[in-house]
Design an enzyme around this catalytic site. Structure first.
Site, mmCIF file in Angstrom:
data_model
loop_
_atom_site.group_PDB
_atom_site.id
_atom_site.type_symbol
_atom_site.label_atom_id
_atom_site.label_comp_id
_atom_site.label_asym_id
_atom_site.label_seq_id
_atom_site.Cartn_x
_atom_site.Cartn_y
_atom_site.Cartn_z
ATOM 1 N N HIS A 276 0.844 -1.195 0.000
ATOM 2 C CA HIS A 276 0.000 0.000 0.000
ATOM 3 C C HIS A 276 0.879 1.243 0.000
ATOM 4 O O HIS A 276 1.921 1.255 0.652
ATOM 5 C CB HIS A 276 -0.881 0.035 1.256
ATOM 6 C CG HIS A 276 -1.851 -1.107 1.335
ATOM 7 N ND1 HIS A 276 -2.652 -1.319 2.424
ATOM 8 C CD2 HIS A 276 -2.154 -2.093 0.442
ATOM 9 C CE1 HIS A 276 -3.409 -2.385 2.209
ATOM 10 N NE2 HIS A 276 -3.120 -2.878 1.022
ATOM 11 N N TYR B 157 -7.853 3.750 9.738
ATOM 12 C CA TYR B 157 -7.829 3.933 11.194
ATOM 13 C C TYR B 157 -8.883 4.993 11.523
ATOM 14 O O TYR B 157 -8.799 6.114 11.026
ATOM 15 C CB TYR B 157 -6.472 4.459 11.656
ATOM 16 C CG TYR B 157 -5.328 3.472 11.580
ATOM 17 C CD1 TYR B 157 -4.668 3.225 10.380
ATOM 18 C CD2 TYR B 157 -4.884 2.814 12.725
ATOM 19 C CE1 TYR B 157 -3.597 2.335 10.325
ATOM 20 C CE2 TYR B 157 -3.812 1.923 12.670
ATOM 21 C CZ TYR B 157 -3.172 1.691 11.471
ATOM 22 O OH TYR B 157 -2.123 0.814 11.413
ATOM 23 N N PRO C 158 -0.786 -2.065 19.674
ATOM 24 C CA PRO C 158 -0.705 -2.421 18.248
ATOM 25 C C PRO C 158 -1.034 -1.297 17.262
ATOM 26 O O PRO C 158 -0.862 -1.482 16.053
ATOM 27 C CB PRO C 158 -1.748 -3.544 18.126
ATOM 28 C CG PRO C 158 -2.691 -3.320 19.250
ATOM 29 C CD PRO C 158 -1.909 -2.708 20.358
ATOM 30 N N LYS D 283 3.971 -1.793 15.201
ATOM 31 C CA LYS D 283 5.422 -1.815 15.354
ATOM 32 C C LYS D 283 5.988 -3.112 15.963
ATOM 33 O O LYS D 283 7.206 -3.330 15.885
ATOM 34 C CB LYS D 283 5.875 -0.646 16.263
ATOM 35 C CG LYS D 283 5.714 0.711 15.636
ATOM 36 C CD LYS D 283 6.833 0.974 14.652
ATOM 37 C CE LYS D 283 6.509 2.061 13.669
ATOM 38 N NZ LYS D 283 6.365 1.640 12.291
ATOM 39 N N TYR E 169 5.677 5.622 10.639
ATOM 40 C CA TYR E 169 4.848 4.460 10.297
ATOM 41 C C TYR E 169 5.600 3.489 9.390
ATOM 42 O O TYR E 169 5.584 2.282 9.613
ATOM 43 C CB TYR E 169 3.543 4.921 9.632
ATOM 44 C CG TYR E 169 2.489 3.843 9.573
ATOM 45 C CD1 TYR E 169 1.534 3.726 10.579
ATOM 46 C CD2 TYR E 169 2.456 2.926 8.535
ATOM 47 C CE1 TYR E 169 0.572 2.724 10.542
ATOM 48 C CE2 TYR E 169 1.504 1.919 8.476
ATOM 49 C CZ TYR E 169 0.558 1.825 9.487
ATOM 50 O OH TYR E 169 -0.396 0.829 9.451
HETATM 51 C C1 PHB Z 1 -3.450 -6.029 11.319
HETATM 52 O O1 PHB Z 1 -3.754 -6.137 10.130
HETATM 53 O O2 PHB Z 1 -3.507 -6.999 12.084
HETATM 54 C C2 PHB Z 1 -3.009 -4.719 11.862
HETATM 55 C C3 PHB Z 1 -2.852 -3.660 10.991
HETATM 56 C C4 PHB Z 1 -2.447 -2.424 11.487
HETATM 57 C C5 PHB Z 1 -2.214 -2.276 12.836
HETATM 58 C C6 PHB Z 1 -2.358 -3.343 13.697
HETATM 59 C C7 PHB Z 1 -2.766 -4.565 13.211
HETATM 60 O O3 PHB Z 1 -1.849 -1.051 13.308
#
Ligand code: PHB
Ligand code: APR
Length: 406
Positions: A73, A204, A296, A300, A388
């Site tokens: 992405h 998000y 999460p 990271k 990120y």
């Molecule tokens: C996931 O796809 O499990 C995932 C993606 C982004 C995050 C945390 C978990 O910040």
């Protein structure tokens, strides 16, 4: 008694990547893992790889399936006030990507590479304990297949890659170890569904009902999360209730809506921020979740584990080539600089996106102002993007006197 150069406890991303990097350098290691191969290859965890992790996998010959099956992405979306705002990571970081590839797929690739090259992983071991870590011949004791006779491996060094609950960290005396620990008042309810992706990139969302995250695994399987009380139980969450929350939190004013599908897995995880300092005691070196935990939201965890063992593998390589242990002695301080920045970023993303149970109207406005700022100022977006996709590796080497390639 068996002997090895580096005894590695734990076959997660940290232990397996370390074994792989050492094997390429001709350094012998044995990996001891308390679970079965099937269990480690089937546990659902996160799935975002930093550019540096992807590059390392490619450069060291374990990136073929990742390049075929991973999703690359160029950005992520931050959603608030029912509107989406894209952060173009690729443009803001000079061409770096966000790669979605599940952690257990990384595990499968590393296990296969290790076993194909004739390396050893002892699965399903029991009663692992560490001995004499402050001497020149540290030892690991364990029971093969959980209940066999106790065996001992004498090592030059031990790498504690056994996650947050493993025996390695407690082998550093409490008087030497400082622990920074914050349990966050948020839980994530995560589901896997059979459905096509709802969006081309990760979303998000900050919403008055709480955070939500739309992620992916493949063209057929999607990964979704909602913020819940960390003490809540999955039995309280019917599929209908999960979908109602997910829709409410992710819908936009222009009619975007989530594609539903059968839920094939669900569970709740709590979150914490944790750092152990130092990461070294005698001949024991901690890496990954054994040494630090991040919430999460910044994706990271796996990447920090991989970054630690990159530093550790270089340091082992250097000591075996030259007898000079300078890099091993600076392992802890080198890693902690990057670890603390990742802790900061994960805490920042978590606080910006989650809603506290008792959040004051003032705090809510500050959160929305932060989101507005980070999505409208190029400087702020750039800062988020560089964190990120992953900060550069920093090696504390004495200016030019030491050079080690991996
Ligand atoms: C996931 O796809 O499990 C995932 C993606 C982004 C995050 C945390 C978990 O910040
Ligand atoms: N003996 C042997 N192995 C052990 C023991 C023990 N006593 N205790 C734990 N282990 C194993 C676990 O079964 C696990 O496979 O150590 C491994 C640790 O792996 P992870 O927990 O995945 O930790 P790490 O390799 O540091 O990777 C960090 O994994 O937990 C996720 O979100 C985290 O993405 C992050 C990444």
């Amino acid at each position: 008694m068996r002997k090895t150069q580096v005894g590695i406890i734990g076959a997660g991303p940290a232990g397996l990547m370390l074994a792989h990097l050492l094997q390429r350098r001709g350094i012998e290691s044995i990996v001891l893992e308390s679970r079965t191969r099937k269990e480690i290859e089937g546990t659902i965890r996160a799935g975002v790889l930093e550019q540096g992790t992807v590059d390392l996998m490619n450069e060291t010959g374990v990136g073929d399936r990742l390049m075929r099956e991973g999703h690359f992405h160029h950005g992520i979306e931050l959603r608030f006030n029912r509107k989406g705002h894209r952060i173009n990571m690729h443009e803001l970081t000079g061409g770096k990507n966000v790669t979605v590839y599940a952690q257990h797929e990384v595990i499968k690739d590393l296990v296969a590479a290790r076993l194909n090259q004739g390396g050893e992983i002892l699965f399903n071991v029991g009663d692992v304990s560490l001995h004499d870590v402050d001497t020149d011949s540290p030892k690991i004791r364990f029971r093969p297949d959980k209940d066999g006779e106790v065996q001992e491996i004498e090592c030059d060094y031990i790498a504690g890659c056994d996650g947050f609950h493993g025996p390695s960290r407690p082998a550093i005396p409490a008087s030497v170890r400082k622990e920074y620990d914050t349990v966050l008042p948020y839980g994530w309810l995560g589901i896997l569904i059979e459905a096509p992706p709802s969006a081309p990139e990760l979303i998000y969302t900050n919403h008055p009902r709480g955070f939500a995250l739309v992620s992916t695994r493949s063209a057929e399987i999607q990964r979704l999360y909602i913020q819940v009380d960390p003490k809540d139980e999955i039995a309280n969450w019917s599929d209908d209730r999960i979908w109602t929350e997910l829709h409410a939190r992710t819908e936009t004013e222009d009619g975007w809506t989530l594609i539903e599908g059968p839920i094939i897995q669900k569970g709740i995880v709590s979150m914490r921020s944790f750092v152990c300092d130092p990461l070294q005691y005698g001949r024991l070196f901690l890496a990954g979740d054994a040494a630090h935990i991040v919430p999460p939201t910044g994706a990271k965890g796996l990447n920090l584990a991989v970054a630690d063992v990159q530093v550790l593998a270089r340091a082992f390589s250097h000591v075996y080539q030259t007898g000079d242990d300078t890099l091993l002695q600076s392992y802890s301080s080198t890693c902690l600089r990057r670890v603390w920045k990742a802790e900061r970023f994960s805490w920042y993303m978590t606080s910006m996106l989650h809603r506290k149970a008792e959040q004051s109207p003032f705090e809510q406005q500050i959160q929305l102002a932060e989101l507005d700022y980070v999505t409208s100022s190029e400087a702020a977006s750039k800062s988020l993007a560089e964190n990120y996709v992953g900060l550069p590796m920093e090696y504390e080497e004495m200016s030019g006197k030491i050079s080690v390639n991996i």
